[in-house]
Design a protein around this motif. Structure first.
Motif, PDB file in Angstrom:
ATOM      1  N   GLU A 193     113.603  60.709 124.362  1.00 50.06           N
ATOM      2  CA  GLU A 193     113.437  61.870 125.384  1.00 50.06           C
ATOM      3  C   GLU A 193     112.305  61.740 126.715  1.00 50.06           C
ATOM      4  N   ASP A 194     112.609  62.960 127.386  1.00 53.04           N
ATOM      5  CA  ASP A 194     112.283  63.141 128.916  1.00 53.04           C
ATOM      6  C   ASP A 194     110.542  62.341 129.075  1.00 53.04           C
ATOM      7  N   GLY A 195     110.027  63.642 127.697  1.00 45.72           N
ATOM      8  CA  GLY A 195     108.520  63.324 127.785  1.00 45.72           C
ATOM      9  C   GLY A 195     107.633  62.521 126.981  1.00 45.72           C
ATOM     10  N   ASN A 196     108.545  61.038 126.247  1.00 52.03           N
ATOM     11  CA  ASN A 196     107.384  60.914 125.597  1.00 52.03           C
ATOM     12  C   ASN A 196     107.072  59.737 126.407  1.00 52.03           C
ATOM     13  N   VAL A 197     106.682  58.877 125.960  1.00 51.86           N
ATOM     14  CA  VAL A 197     105.854  57.748 126.569  1.00 51.86           C
ATOM     15  C   VAL A 197     105.721  56.176 125.117  1.00 51.86           C
ATOM     16  N   VAL A 198     105.297  57.001 124.044  1.00 48.87           N
ATOM     17  CA  VAL A 198     105.275  56.193 123.413  1.00 48.87           C
ATOM     18  C   VAL A 198     105.732  56.404 121.681  1.00 48.87           C
ATOM     19  N   PHE A 199     106.527  55.918 121.154  1.00 49.31           N
ATOM     20  CA  PHE A 199     106.850  56.179 119.977  1.00 49.31           C
ATOM     21  C   PHE A 199     107.202  54.981 119.407  1.00 49.31           C
ATOM     22  N   ASP A 200     105.862  54.986 118.303  1.00 48.86           N
ATOM     23  CA  ASP A 200     105.659  53.479 118.217  1.00 48.86           C
ATOM     24  C   ASP A 200     105.149  53.651 116.276  1.00 48.86           C
ATOM     25  N   ALA A 201     106.926  52.913 115.833  1.00 48.31           N
ATOM     26  CA  ALA A 201     106.975  53.725 113.862  1.00 48.31           C
ATOM     27  C   ALA A 201     107.065  51.855 113.330  1.00 48.31           C
ATOM     28  N   THR A 202     105.721  52.125 113.040  1.00 48.50           N
ATOM     29  CA  THR A 202     105.219  50.693 111.939  1.00 48.50           C
ATOM     30  C   THR A 202     105.274  50.933 110.267  1.00 48.50           C
ATOM     31  N   ARG A 203     105.423  49.432 109.553  1.00 49.76           N
ATOM     32  CA  ARG A 203     104.973  49.784 108.414  1.00 49.76           C
ATOM     33  C   ARG A 203     103.757  48.710 107.747  1.00 49.76           C
ATOM     34  N   LEU A 204     102.829  49.134 106.734  1.00 51.29           N
ATOM     35  CA  LEU A 204     101.356  48.483 106.675  1.00 51.29           C
ATOM     36  C   LEU A 204     101.778  47.617 105.688  1.00 51.29           C
ATOM     37  N   VAL A 205     101.769  46.430 106.672  1.00 52.67           N
ATOM     38  CA  VAL A 205     101.714  45.151 106.075  1.00 52.67           C
ATOM     39  C   VAL A 205     101.322  45.276 104.260  1.00 52.67           C
ATOM     40  N   ASP A 206     100.500  45.475 104.321  1.00 53.07           N
ATOM     41  CA  ASP A 206      99.829  45.476 102.765  1.00 53.07           C
ATOM     42  C   ASP A 206      99.946  46.928 101.670  1.00 53.07           C
ATOM     43  N   ASP A 207     101.281  47.677 102.302  1.00 54.08           N
ATOM     44  CA  ASP A 207     101.433  48.329 101.526  1.00 54.08           C
ATOM     45  C   ASP A 207     102.636  48.908 102.395  1.00 54.08           C
ATOM     46  N   SER A 208     104.059  48.374 101.782  1.00 61.31           N
ATOM     47  CA  SER A 208     105.311  49.084 102.454  1.00 61.31           C
ATOM     48  C   SER A 208     105.646  50.697 102.152  1.00 61.31           C
ATOM     49  N   ASP A 209     105.005  51.305 101.507  1.00 60.76           N
ATOM     50  CA  ASP A 209     105.503  52.182 101.143  1.00 60.76           C
ATOM     51  C   ASP A 209     104.773  53.229 102.060  1.00 60.76           C
ATOM     52  N   ARG A 210     104.121  52.656 102.458  1.00 56.06           N
ATOM     53  CA  ARG A 210     102.771  53.475 103.766  1.00 56.06           C
ATOM     54  C   ARG A 210     103.481  53.329 105.786  1.00 56.06           C
ATOM     55  N   PHE A 211     103.746  53.833 106.310  1.00 54.42           N
ATOM     56  CA  PHE A 211     104.239  54.338 107.560  1.00 54.42           C
ATOM     57  C   PHE A 211     103.223  54.953 108.166  1.00 54.42           C
ATOM     58  N   PHE A 212     102.976  54.435 109.380  1.00 52.60           N
ATOM     59  CA  PHE A 212     101.777  55.028 110.498  1.00 52.60           C
ATOM     60  C   PHE A 212     102.734  55.083 112.082  1.00 52.60           C
ATOM     61  N   VAL A 213     103.274  57.059 112.524  1.00 58.37           N
ATOM     62  CA  VAL A 213     103.884  55.936 113.821  1.00 58.37           C
ATOM     63  C   VAL A 213     103.058  57.205 114.952  1.00 58.37           C
ATOM     64  N   TYR A 214     102.119  55.927 115.935  1.00 55.62           N
ATOM     65  CA  TYR A 214     102.184  56.549 117.118  1.00 55.62           C
ATOM     66  C   TYR A 214     102.982  56.826 118.041  1.00 55.62           C
ATOM     67  N   GLU A 215     102.124  58.715 118.500  1.00 55.30           N
ATOM     68  CA  GLU A 215     103.338  58.841 119.546  1.00 55.30           C
ATOM     69  C   GLU A 215     101.740  59.670 120.489  1.00 55.30           C
TER      70      GLU A 215
END
Length: 98
Positions: A35-57
């Motif tokens: 997307e033209d206006g996106n600077v960062v879209f960092d999708a991650t999964r927690l190391v100690d709980d692989s069912d938990r997700f953290f996305v930094y935008e």
């Protein structure tokens, strides 16, 4: 100059759905990063709980973020995600640079 829109999203996959959530998120991330206006879209999964997700935008500004929200890919992604996660939707936290 306008401020960037910065946020993080968290959500938890339903039991047994973590890999499906990860695949869905990987596919969605590719489109968001283009997307033209996106600077960062960092999708991650927690190391100690692989069912938990953290996305930094980060988006260039609020206009770019609104364009992201209105993108055609967003509606089907969020509908599919909602079926696979514990929460009613991803939990958003908006941030401001210091």
């Amino acid at each position: 100059m306008s401020e960037p829109t910065i946020l993080h999203a968290t959500f938890t996959a339903r039991p047994g759905e973590g890999d499906r959530v990860a695949a869905l998120l990987r596919d969605f991330a590719e489109g968001v990063r283009a997307e033209d206006g996106n600077v960062v879209f960092d999708a991650t999964r927690l190391v100690d709980d692989s069912d938990r997700f953290f996305v930094y935008e980060v988006y260039r500004d609020d206009e770019a973020f609104q364009a992201h929200l209105a993108s055609p890919a967003g509606v089907p992604f969020n509908a599919a995600l909602q079926e696979l996660i514990v929460e009613p939707s991803s939990q958003l936290t908006f941030l401001r640079r210091l």
